[in-house]
Scaffold this motif. Structure first.
Motif, PDB file in Angstrom:
ATOM      1  N   SER A 114       0.838  -1.207   0.000  1.00 35.88           N
ATOM      2  CA  SER A 114       0.000   0.000   0.000  1.00 35.88           C
ATOM      3  C   SER A 114       0.868   1.250   0.000  1.00 35.88           C
ATOM      4  O   SER A 114       2.067   1.188   0.267  1.00 35.88           O
ATOM      5  CB  SER A 114      -0.887   0.012   1.245  1.00 35.88           C
ATOM      6  N   ALA A 115       0.228   2.372  -0.274  1.00 34.47           N
ATOM      7  CA  ALA A 115       0.901   3.675  -0.239  1.00 34.47           C
ATOM      8  C   ALA A 115      -0.066   4.681   0.372  1.00 34.47           C
ATOM      9  O   ALA A 115      -1.271   4.430   0.443  1.00 34.47           O
ATOM     10  CB  ALA A 115       1.310   4.114  -1.642  1.00 34.47           C
ATOM     11  N   VAL A 116       0.477   5.805   0.812  1.00 35.69           N
ATOM     12  CA  VAL A 116      -0.342   6.851   1.416  1.00 35.69           C
ATOM     13  C   VAL A 116       0.044   8.199   0.798  1.00 35.69           C
ATOM     14  O   VAL A 116       1.216   8.468   0.573  1.00 35.69           O
ATOM     15  CB  VAL A 116      -0.195   6.867   2.965  1.00 35.69           C
ATOM     16  N   THR A 117      -0.967   9.003   0.521  1.00 38.14           N
ATOM     17  CA  THR A 117      -0.748  10.351   0.002  1.00 38.14           C
ATOM     18  C   THR A 117      -1.169  11.354   1.063  1.00 38.14           C
ATOM     19  O   THR A 117      -2.246  11.237   1.643  1.00 38.14           O
ATOM     20  CB  THR A 117      -1.559  10.592  -1.285  1.00 38.14           C
ATOM     21  N   ASP A 118      -0.310  12.334   1.312  1.00 38.59           N
ATOM     22  CA  ASP A 118      -0.625  13.447   2.203  1.00 38.59           C
ATOM     23  C   ASP A 118      -0.209  14.717   1.474  1.00 38.59           C
ATOM     24  O   ASP A 118       0.986  15.014   1.365  1.00 38.59           O
ATOM     25  CB  ASP A 118       0.110  13.301   3.531  1.00 38.59           C
ATOM     26  N   GLY A 119      -1.174  15.430   0.932  1.00 35.54           N
ATOM     27  CA  GLY A 119      -0.867  16.614   0.128  1.00 35.54           C
ATOM     28  C   GLY A 119      -0.148  16.203  -1.141  1.00 35.54           C
ATOM     29  O   GLY A 119      -0.641  15.367  -1.897  1.00 35.54           O
ATOM     30  N   GLN A 120       1.036  16.751  -1.346  1.00 39.74           N
ATOM     31  CA  GLN A 120       1.831  16.444  -2.546  1.00 39.74           C
ATOM     32  C   GLN A 120       2.851  15.332  -2.297  1.00 39.74           C
ATOM     33  O   GLN A 120       3.719  15.086  -3.129  1.00 39.74           O
ATOM     34  CB  GLN A 120       2.552  17.705  -3.032  1.00 39.74           C
ATOM     35  N   LEU A 121       2.758  14.664  -1.160  1.00 39.10           N
ATOM     36  CA  LEU A 121       3.717  13.620  -0.789  1.00 39.10           C
ATOM     37  C   LEU A 121       3.063  12.241  -0.831  1.00 39.10           C
ATOM     38  O   LEU A 121       2.021  12.021  -0.219  1.00 39.10           O
ATOM     39  CB  LEU A 121       4.253  13.880   0.624  1.00 39.10           C
ATOM     40  N   VAL A 122       3.721  11.311  -1.533  1.00 40.12           N
ATOM     41  CA  VAL A 122       3.300   9.911  -1.577  1.00 40.12           C
ATOM     42  C   VAL A 122       4.427   9.084  -0.977  1.00 40.12           C
ATOM     43  O   VAL A 122       5.589   9.233  -1.370  1.00 40.12           O
ATOM     44  CB  VAL A 122       3.025   9.438  -3.013  1.00 40.12           C
ATOM     45  N   THR A 123       4.091   8.214  -0.026  1.00 39.93           N
ATOM     46  CA  THR A 123       5.099   7.349   0.587  1.00 39.93           C
ATOM     47  C   THR A 123       4.576   5.922   0.648  1.00 39.93           C
ATOM     48  O   THR A 123       3.368   5.680   0.671  1.00 39.93           O
ATOM     49  CB  THR A 123       5.473   7.834   1.996  1.00 39.93           C
ATOM     50  N   ALA A 124       5.533   4.986   0.680  1.00 38.19           N
ATOM     51  CA  ALA A 124       5.193   3.564   0.710  1.00 38.19           C
ATOM     52  C   ALA A 124       6.271   2.816   1.484  1.00 38.19           C
ATOM     53  O   ALA A 124       7.421   3.258   1.550  1.00 38.19           O
ATOM     54  CB  ALA A 124       5.070   3.023  -0.707  1.00 38.19           C
ATOM     55  N   PRO A 125       5.911   1.637   2.062  1.00 35.71           N
ATOM     56  CA  PRO A 125       6.862   0.919   2.898  1.00 35.71           C
ATOM     57  C   PRO A 125       7.943   0.131   2.166  1.00 35.71           C
ATOM     58  O   PRO A 125       9.033  -0.021   2.695  1.00 35.71           O
ATOM     59  CB  PRO A 125       5.975  -0.016   3.723  1.00 35.71           C
TER      60      PRO A 125
END
Length: 180
Positions: free
Chosen positions: A153-164
């Motif tokens: 999975s991944a998560v978006t917060d504003g203009q930032l996308v992060t994944a494990p």
């Protein structure tokens, strides 16, 4: 894409090729290296141990020169993981590049240990950020909320996308490209 020696092979090559296949220009750069130089990669695998295993990966050819980067020419930034972020975060120029993307509100994606660069740049305070679980303390010390999500999975917060980790490529790239 800011990358470096012993970056995670899949996290480097798969997004690089996928973004190019979608029609995007991707410049892969590394401090103190130029276009045509190669970086060694590592393959990190999940084989049931308490942490990932590491094997030597491929040589990856850089296609742009770090010192020639004009940040205004770029629409987004991608930070792969592996071992490269632990030393890339010590380079003040790398941190300045990362800060530029945040201050100009351009999309940024980071996977796995790429979050180490984000924490060192001081750009994630108040954000919801995923990373490899071993980076959770750094993410929280940087003032972010660690998103404990599934490895694919991944998560978006504003203009930032992060994944494990690399199993999240599809989801991370889908969310990242949606921000373009």
């Amino acid at each position: 894409m800011i990358t470096g020696d012993f970056v995670e092979d899949y996290e480097n090559m798969v997004p690089f090729q996928a973004l190019i296949a979608m029609g995007h220009q991707v410049d892969a750069v590394c401090p103190n290296k130029k276009a045509g130089d190669t970086i060694p990669t590592s393959i990190h695998d999940f084989e049931g141990d308490q942490t990932y295993s590491e094997k030597r990966g491929h040589n990856f050819a850089l296609n742009a020169t770090f010192d020639n980067v004009n940040l205004q020419d770029y629409d987004a930034l991608y930070l792969p993981g592996g071992r490269a972020p632990e030393y890339l975060r010590l380079d003040a120029r790398v941190l300045d590049y990362v800060k530029h993307f945040f201050t100009t509100n351009k999309p940024v994606a980071a996977i796995c240990h790429g979050a180490q660069i984000l924490t060192a740049a001081g750009v994630i305070e108040g954000k919801n950020v995923s990373a490899y679980p071993a980076c959770k303390p750094e993410v929280e010390l940087a003032g972010a909320t660690y998103a404990d999500i599934a490895v694919d999975s991944a998560v978006t917060d504003g203009q930032l996308v992060t994944a494990p980790a690399w199993p999240a490529h599809s989801e991370m790239l889908k969310q990242f490209v949606a921000l373009f």
